[in-house]
Design a protein around this motif. Structure first.
Motif, PDB file in Angstrom:
ATOM      1  N   UNK A 276      19.630  57.852  23.743  1.00 58.77           N
ATOM      2  CA  UNK A 276      20.710  57.132  23.063  1.00 58.77           C
ATOM      3  C   UNK A 276      20.778  55.688  23.533  1.00 58.77           C
ATOM      4  N   UNK A 277      20.655  55.498  24.826  1.00 58.77           N
ATOM      5  CA  UNK A 277      20.695  54.138  25.373  1.00 58.77           C
ATOM      6  C   UNK A 277      19.544  53.300  24.842  1.00 58.77           C
ATOM      7  N   UNK A 278      18.354  53.876  24.833  1.00 64.43           N
ATOM      8  CA  UNK A 278      17.178  53.148  24.347  1.00 64.43           C
ATOM      9  C   UNK A 278      17.300  52.802  22.868  1.00 64.43           C
ATOM     10  N   UNK A 279      18.020  53.636  22.116  1.00 62.69           N
ATOM     11  CA  UNK A 279      18.199  53.389  20.686  1.00 62.69           C
ATOM     12  C   UNK A 279      19.338  52.420  20.402  1.00 62.69           C
ATOM     13  N   UNK A 280      20.025  51.962  21.449  1.00 64.78           N
ATOM     14  CA  UNK A 280      21.101  51.001  21.257  1.00 64.78           C
ATOM     15  C   UNK A 280      22.430  51.611  20.871  1.00 64.78           C
ATOM     16  N   UNK A 281      22.590  52.920  21.069  1.00 62.12           N
ATOM     17  CA  UNK A 281      23.856  53.579  20.752  1.00 62.12           C
ATOM     18  C   UNK A 281      24.865  53.257  21.848  1.00 62.12           C
ATOM     19  N   UNK A 282      26.007  52.703  21.473  1.00 58.38           N
ATOM     20  CA  UNK A 282      27.077  52.366  22.409  1.00 58.38           C
ATOM     21  C   UNK A 282      27.928  53.609  22.630  1.00 58.38           C
ATOM     22  N   UNK A 283      27.677  54.311  23.712  1.00 56.46           N
ATOM     23  CA  UNK A 283      28.368  55.561  23.976  1.00 56.46           C
ATOM     24  C   UNK A 283      29.852  55.362  24.234  1.00 56.46           C
ATOM     25  N   UNK A 284      30.225  54.203  24.728  1.00 59.13           N
ATOM     26  CA  UNK A 284      31.639  53.935  24.979  1.00 59.13           C
ATOM     27  C   UNK A 284      32.398  53.679  23.681  1.00 59.13           C
ATOM     28  N   UNK A 285      31.745  53.004  22.738  1.00 58.11           N
ATOM     29  CA  UNK A 285      32.421  52.641  21.488  1.00 58.11           C
ATOM     30  C   UNK A 285      32.378  53.741  20.448  1.00 58.11           C
ATOM     31  N   UNK A 286      31.388  54.623  20.524  1.00 61.58           N
ATOM     32  CA  UNK A 286      31.173  55.615  19.465  1.00 61.58           C
ATOM     33  C   UNK A 286      32.391  56.486  19.175  1.00 61.58           C
ATOM     34  N   UNK A 287      33.084  57.022  20.174  1.00 61.33           N
ATOM     35  CA  UNK A 287      34.230  57.879  19.853  1.00 61.33           C
ATOM     36  C   UNK A 287      35.303  57.156  19.034  1.00 61.33           C
ATOM     37  N   UNK A 288      35.567  55.909  19.361  1.00 57.38           N
ATOM     38  CA  UNK A 288      36.586  55.156  18.626  1.00 57.38           C
ATOM     39  C   UNK A 288      36.147  54.890  17.195  1.00 57.38           C
ATOM     40  N   UNK A 289      34.860  54.620  17.004  1.00 63.46           N
ATOM     41  CA  UNK A 289      34.345  54.374  15.655  1.00 63.46           C
ATOM     42  C   UNK A 289      34.462  55.635  14.809  1.00 63.46           C
ATOM     43  N   UNK A 290      34.076  56.777  15.374  1.00 62.92           N
ATOM     44  CA  UNK A 290      34.146  58.032  14.632  1.00 62.92           C
ATOM     45  C   UNK A 290      35.591  58.414  14.327  1.00 62.92           C
ATOM     46  N   UNK A 291      36.480  58.213  15.290  1.00 62.06           N
ATOM     47  CA  UNK A 291      37.892  58.509  15.057  1.00 62.06           C
ATOM     48  C   UNK A 291      38.464  57.604  13.979  1.00 62.06           C
ATOM     49  N   UNK A 292      38.072  56.340  13.985  1.00 66.07           N
ATOM     50  CA  UNK A 292      38.550  55.407  12.967  1.00 66.07           C
ATOM     51  C   UNK A 292      38.037  55.794  11.588  1.00 66.07           C
ATOM     52  N   UNK A 293      36.788  56.242  11.519  1.00 69.48           N
ATOM     53  CA  UNK A 293      36.225  56.660  10.238  1.00 69.48           C
ATOM     54  C   UNK A 293      36.963  57.877   9.704  1.00 69.48           C
ATOM     55  N   UNK A 294      37.226  58.843  10.575  1.00 67.81           N
ATOM     56  CA  UNK A 294      37.932  60.054  10.141  1.00 67.81           C
ATOM     57  C   UNK A 294      39.341  59.708   9.645  1.00 67.81           C
ATOM     58  N   UNK A 295      40.026  58.850  10.368  1.00 64.61           N
ATOM     59  CA  UNK A 295      41.368  58.447   9.959  1.00 64.61           C
ATOM     60  C   UNK A 295      41.339  57.666   8.649  1.00 64.61           C
ATOM     61  N   UNK A 296      40.316  56.838   8.469  1.00 61.17           N
ATOM     62  CA  UNK A 296      40.218  56.035   7.251  1.00 61.17           C
ATOM     63  C   UNK A 296      39.991  56.917   6.026  1.00 61.17           C
ATOM     64  N   UNK A 297      39.205  57.977   6.182  1.00 57.28           N
ATOM     65  CA  UNK A 297      39.018  58.904   5.060  1.00 57.28           C
ATOM     66  C   UNK A 297      40.347  59.586   4.730  1.00 57.28           C
ATOM     67  N   UNK A 298      41.059  60.023   5.763  1.00 53.91           N
ATOM     68  CA  UNK A 298      42.329  60.676   5.543  1.00 53.91           C
ATOM     69  C   UNK A 298      43.352  59.784   4.871  1.00 53.91           C
ATOM     70  N   UNK A 299      43.268  58.471   5.127  1.00 56.89           N
ATOM     71  CA  UNK A 299      44.213  57.516   4.550  1.00 56.89           C
ATOM     72  C   UNK A 299      43.772  56.984   3.192  1.00 56.89           C
ATOM     73  N   UNK A 300      42.617  57.427   2.731  1.00 58.55           N
ATOM     74  CA  UNK A 300      42.114  56.942   1.444  1.00 58.55           C
ATOM     75  C   UNK A 300      41.462  55.581   1.504  1.00 58.55           C
ATOM     76  N   UNK A 301      41.226  55.076   2.712  1.00 59.43           N
ATOM     77  CA  UNK A 301      40.563  53.776   2.870  1.00 59.43           C
ATOM     78  C   UNK A 301      39.059  53.919   2.678  1.00 59.43           C
ATOM     79  N   UNK A 302      38.502  55.021   3.152  1.00 63.55           N
ATOM     80  CA  UNK A 302      37.087  55.338   2.972  1.00 63.55           C
ATOM     81  C   UNK A 302      36.956  56.593   2.126  1.00 63.55           C
ATOM     82  N   UNK A 303      35.861  56.684   1.398  1.00 62.94           N
ATOM     83  CA  UNK A 303      35.581  57.883   0.630  1.00 62.94           C
ATOM     84  C   UNK A 303      34.113  57.943   0.269  1.00 62.94           C
TER      85      UNK A 303
END
Length: 267
Positions: free
Chosen positions: A231-258
């Motif tokens: 993951x590190x070699x691929x440039x995945x930010x392990x610290x930021x990932x949970x917040x990004x995924x949580x934001x995406x899930x919330x955005x779908x629930x709010x109708x912001x993403x679909x």
């Protein structure tokens, strides 16, 4: 501007097709809904044996191979990444479909095909990443014969309401930051209409987007425990990932993403 657009397209292509970690996180089909939604799209387009179909942003070839194998279509795939093209060609040979499926490296905004060459075209979870969407839509229309059909599945977004975690280059690569609304003056339907494509069917598949978020979260958790170096070699930010995924899930629930399926016809 062209240099900036080309650099962005190259970045997106490299992010999707040069890392095996991306494959581990997303699975075989790099779009929500996977093969099941591809079949739904093909059915909505009424793909028939022998029809010429173009898969735009064909990636590693999953959609093109499915359309050739299960629907009997004669399929061309085009992708910006030479690496993806090579992988797709290898997959076609391995599946015994090399005679009915061809893959080409090319730009969706400058498709390397003559006018009216195809009965149908598909583009799954990729139009949202194209810098010049109007030009790409015009190209879709150009390569279709009169009455030809276009099928899209793509992320929809109200970009005025996106949280900061879902903006910027990473979110653009993840098909979020530059997605469009479904309808309205800046939406996908208007984009297609301006290119001469009349939308005939629209379906919402937001649940497919939520399932992909859940899948990425589960696989990311597993890789964090078993292969953090990859993951590190691929440039995945392990610290930021949970917040990004949580934001995406919330955005779908709010109708912001679909996520939506659209079928349009060249008028």
């Amino acid at each position: 501007m062209n240099d900036e657009h080309d650099a962005l397209k190259a970045c997106c292509a490299a992010a999707y097709h040069s890392s095996d970690v991306v494959a581990l996180l997303l699975g075989d089909a790099y779009h929500p809904g996977g093969a099941a939604l591809t079949r739904r799209l093909a059915d909505a387009l009424a793909i028939a044996p022998g029809e010429r179909v173009l898969d735009v942003a064909s990636g590693r070839g999953a959609t093109a191979l499915l359309l050739a194998d299960e629907y009997g279509a004669e399929v061309d795939g085009v992708d910006y990444s030479p690496a993806a093209t090579a992988l797709a060609q290898g997959a076609a040979r391995a599946a015994g479909l090399a005679d009915g499926v061809r893959f080409t490296t090319g730009d969706a905004e400058r498709l390397p095909y003559p006018d009216g060459a195809f009965d149908a075209a598909v583009c799954e979870c990729a139009l949202c990443t194209f810098p010049d969407k109007a030009r790409a839509a015009a190209e879709f229309a150009r390569i279709l014969r009169p009455g030809g059909r276009l099928g899209l599945t793509d992320v929809t977004a109200d970009t005025t309401r996106l949280p900061p975690e879902l903006t910027g280059l990473t979110a653009r690569i993840a098909c979020v930051a530059d997605a469009l609304p479904l309808a309205g003056p800046t939406g996908y339907e208007r984009l297609l209409a301006d290119a001469g494509l009349r939308t005939t069917a629209v379906e919402r598949h937001d649940d497919a987007l939520l399932r992909m978020v859940d899948q990425i979260e589960a696989r990311l958790t597993l890789l964090r425990m078993t292969a953090p170096a990859r993951l590190h070699d691929a440039g995945v930010d392990l610290d930021a990932a949970p917040a990004v995924l949580a934001a995406a899930r919330a955005a779908v629930g709010a109708g912001v993403l679909g996520y939506a399926l659209l079928v349009a016809v060249r008028v």
